[in-house]
Design an enzyme around this catalytic site. Sequence first.
Site, mmCIF file in Angstrom:
data_model
loop_
_atom_site.group_PDB
_atom_site.id
_atom_site.type_symbol
_atom_site.label_atom_id
_atom_site.label_comp_id
_atom_site.label_asym_id
_atom_site.label_seq_id
_atom_site.Cartn_x
_atom_site.Cartn_y
_atom_site.Cartn_z
ATOM 1 C CG HIS A 1 -2.093 1.045 1.092
ATOM 2 N ND1 HIS A 1 -1.910 2.427 1.172
ATOM 3 C CD2 HIS A 1 -3.495 0.646 0.731
ATOM 4 C CE1 HIS A 1 -3.287 2.881 1.065
ATOM 5 N NE2 HIS A 1 -3.803 1.822 0.597
ATOM 6 C CG ASP B 1 -8.460 -4.161 -3.039
ATOM 7 O OD1 ASP B 1 -7.547 -3.183 -3.174
ATOM 8 O OD2 ASP B 1 -9.729 -3.959 -2.996
HETATM 9 C C1 SDX Z 1 -6.119 0.129 -3.037
HETATM 10 O O1 SDX Z 1 -4.588 4.648 -2.070
HETATM 11 C C2 SDX Z 1 -5.472 4.147 -1.452
HETATM 12 O O2 SDX Z 1 -5.630 4.363 -0.331
HETATM 13 C C3 SDX Z 1 -6.102 2.922 -2.370
HETATM 14 C C4 SDX Z 1 -7.053 1.957 -1.351
HETATM 15 C C5 SDX Z 1 -8.397 2.659 -1.310
HETATM 16 O O3 SDX Z 1 -8.997 2.470 -0.440
HETATM 17 O O4 SDX Z 1 -8.692 3.736 -1.947
HETATM 18 O O5 SDX Z 1 -6.554 1.473 -0.026
HETATM 19 C C6 SDX Z 1 -7.320 0.843 -2.172
HETATM 20 O O6 SDX Z 1 -5.934 0.592 -4.103
HETATM 21 C C7 SDX Z 1 -5.400 -0.815 -2.187
HETATM 22 C C8 SDX Z 1 -4.027 -1.356 -3.265
HETATM 23 C C9 SDX Z 1 -4.746 -2.515 -3.971
HETATM 24 N N1 SDX Z 1 -3.512 -2.941 -5.101
HETATM 25 C C10 SDX Z 1 -2.915 -4.011 -4.965
HETATM 26 O O7 SDX Z 1 -3.133 -4.923 -4.157
HETATM 27 C C11 SDX Z 1 -1.862 -4.304 -6.098
HETATM 28 C C12 SDX Z 1 -0.662 -4.863 -5.472
HETATM 29 N N2 SDX Z 1 0.179 -3.723 -4.858
HETATM 30 C C13 SDX Z 1 0.967 -2.970 -5.569
HETATM 31 O O8 SDX Z 1 1.193 -2.886 -6.942
HETATM 32 C C14 SDX Z 1 1.416 -1.788 -4.772
HETATM 33 O O9 SDX Z 1 1.637 -2.299 -3.487
HETATM 34 C C15 SDX Z 1 0.783 -0.530 -4.663
HETATM 35 C C16 SDX Z 1 0.397 0.205 -5.978
HETATM 36 C C17 SDX Z 1 -0.671 -0.892 -3.740
HETATM 37 C C18 SDX Z 1 1.641 0.561 -4.013
HETATM 38 O O10 SDX Z 1 2.492 0.887 -4.707
HETATM 39 P P1 SDX Z 1 3.732 1.994 -4.444
HETATM 40 O O11 SDX Z 1 3.532 2.607 -3.181
HETATM 41 O O12 SDX Z 1 3.857 2.735 -5.618
HETATM 42 O O13 SDX Z 1 5.034 0.984 -4.310
HETATM 43 P P2 SDX Z 1 5.930 0.589 -5.261
HETATM 44 O O14 SDX Z 1 5.076 -0.009 -6.498
HETATM 45 O O15 SDX Z 1 6.891 1.391 -5.475
HETATM 46 O O16 SDX Z 1 6.681 -0.772 -4.462
HETATM 47 C C19 SDX Z 1 7.581 -0.532 -3.428
HETATM 48 C C20 SDX Z 1 8.334 -2.033 -3.505
HETATM 49 C C21 SDX Z 1 8.822 -2.264 -5.109
HETATM 50 O O17 SDX Z 1 9.909 -2.864 -4.792
HETATM 51 P P3 SDX Z 1 11.243 -2.342 -5.037
HETATM 52 O O18 SDX Z 1 11.474 -1.614 -6.213
HETATM 53 O O19 SDX Z 1 11.396 -1.310 -3.716
HETATM 54 O O20 SDX Z 1 12.582 -3.386 -5.007
HETATM 55 O O21 SDX Z 1 7.663 -2.955 -3.098
HETATM 56 C C22 SDX Z 1 7.399 -3.797 -4.099
HETATM 57 C C23 SDX Z 1 7.799 -3.198 -5.480
HETATM 58 O O22 SDX Z 1 8.032 -4.124 -6.419
HETATM 59 N N3 SDX Z 1 5.967 -4.145 -4.227
HETATM 60 C C24 SDX Z 1 5.629 -5.367 -4.143
HETATM 61 C C25 SDX Z 1 4.094 -5.431 -4.074
HETATM 62 N N4 SDX Z 1 3.907 -4.014 -4.036
HETATM 63 C C26 SDX Z 1 5.096 -3.433 -3.974
HETATM 64 N N5 SDX Z 1 6.363 -6.629 -4.594
HETATM 65 C C27 SDX Z 1 5.307 -7.581 -4.569
HETATM 66 N N6 SDX Z 1 4.109 -7.871 -4.440
HETATM 67 C C28 SDX Z 1 3.404 -6.563 -4.222
HETATM 68 N N7 SDX Z 1 2.040 -6.645 -4.023
#
Ligand code: SDX
Length: 430
Positions: free
Chosen positions: A308, A365
């Site tokens: 998140h 989710d």
């Molecule tokens: C919602 O914003 C809100 O409030 C949203 C929400 C709401 O109520 O409105 O809470 C609802 O959208 C919840 C999120 C639902 N999405 C997912 O579950 C999709 C999977 N999660 C991600 O794609 C990700 O975690 C996000 C999009 C939720 C957050 O992305 P960020 O903050 O931009 O973080 P990032 O993509 O830069 O990740 C940071 C690191 C990265 O690795 P490094 O580059 O540091 O090596 O963490 C890793 C990412 O690769 N990473 C994951 C991961 N999520 C982040 N690795 C594996 N699995 C994951 N799910």
Amino acid sequence: MSNHSVQVSDSATNKSVSLPVLSGTIGPATIDIGKLHKETGLFTYDPGFMSTASCRSAITYIDGDAGVLMYRGYPIEQLAKHSNFLEVAYLLMNGDLPSAQQFSTFEHEVTHHTMMHEALKSFLGGFRHDAHPMAMLCGMIGSLAAFYHDSLDIDDAEQRRLAAVRLIAKVPTIAAACYRYSIGWPNRYPRNNLDYCTRFLHMMFEVPSEPLVLPPVAAKALDLLFILHADHEQNASTSTVRLVGSTGANPYACVAAGIAALWGPAHGGANEAVLQMLNEIGTADQVGKAVEKAKDKNSGFRLMGFGHRVYKNFDPRATIIREMCHQVLNELGVHDPLLDVAMKLEEAALKDPYFIERKLYPNVDFYSGIIYKALKIPTEMFTVMFAIARTAGWVAHWLEQNVTPDAKIGRPRQLYTGSPARDYVDIAKR
Ligand code: SDX
């Protein structure tokens, strides 16, 4: 309120500026950079808005490190335990919990705005039966501006309020109509003698040939899920609603834009993607492979429902929903092997240094789809469920934005990386 400032100086030009620091009620203070460009010629650069507050708001507060979520100051755990979705919608829109009379008036008004214009049914006929319900919902909600001309004047407080009530009232009706169209069932009209969630479940599942028998836990579980999904500060879809709203667009266009933004798998579309992921993993003994794949950047695979932008601790909503999963499935007498897979996946990820270092926890989710599935909501309708609930938050932010004195049209700038000026070359010379 500003009680101190920060200095920004540019060593390249020796220009500097003192920027006021603004403090809110609680939470991080903000640097007001409004005059930065004028005084220094500099922009700030923050793709994804990792450190940027886009507005002032009194609606929802999140502390990502502490795992805190409050609607108008009320902790989500207390609202989940004591409130109901329609009362939460009133709270988000109006700022305080309603008195018994205020709630009764609001509930009566919402109930009497649940029908959709008959002409909207012909819109459905224009879609393919296998259209994704989010595609249909987005189109149908945007089209409401063509029907409700008496609630388009955004400078009229009463028209703004009426539009907000109409959206909260009609989104479930339209959502259910989209679902029934996709399975070839006749439309069901909203029944005013039912509460908000029971009415929705009837519009979804009742068939003309026999009365619908709903397990008592169904409407209660749905109401709780709607409370938990109602608002979440300046998330991507709410920020979209605000950006569209800042142009003076009508509320139906704003909410249609929010629905489009929510659809993405990185946002609200994640609940549908979680079920697809759990089905692909299949059994608990395949969890280890999925965790390893999620850690491999080249795999393009992420654990959907994990991570998140704000929560670097447990998403308090996920904690509540996880507990709810067991209770709802027990009461429905359902054993879903995917819940075992989800629990194993969570256990494995939370022990893994990759997830621990990045503070990746289950989000809202991760478990919600297990409950929707137990309620016989089809997977492709999961994000529609999210949209029904989030409509309350979207309209609350839209209403707040329209009474914010210094609200301006949202128009970010950029860091230009394109070509410097160059002359046109005739095609014969290229
Ligand atoms: C919602 O914003 C809100 O409030 C949203 C929400 C709401 O109520 O409105 O809470 C609802 O959208 C919840 C999120 C639902 N999405 C997912 O579950 C999709 C999977 N999660 C991600 O794609 C990700 O975690 C996000 C999009 C939720 C957050 O992305 P960020 O903050 O931009 O973080 P990032 O993509 O830069 O990740 C940071 C690191 C990265 O690795 P490094 O580059 O540091 O090596 O963490 C890793 C990412 O690769 N990473 C994951 C991961 N999520 C982040 N690795 C594996 N699995 C994951 N799910």
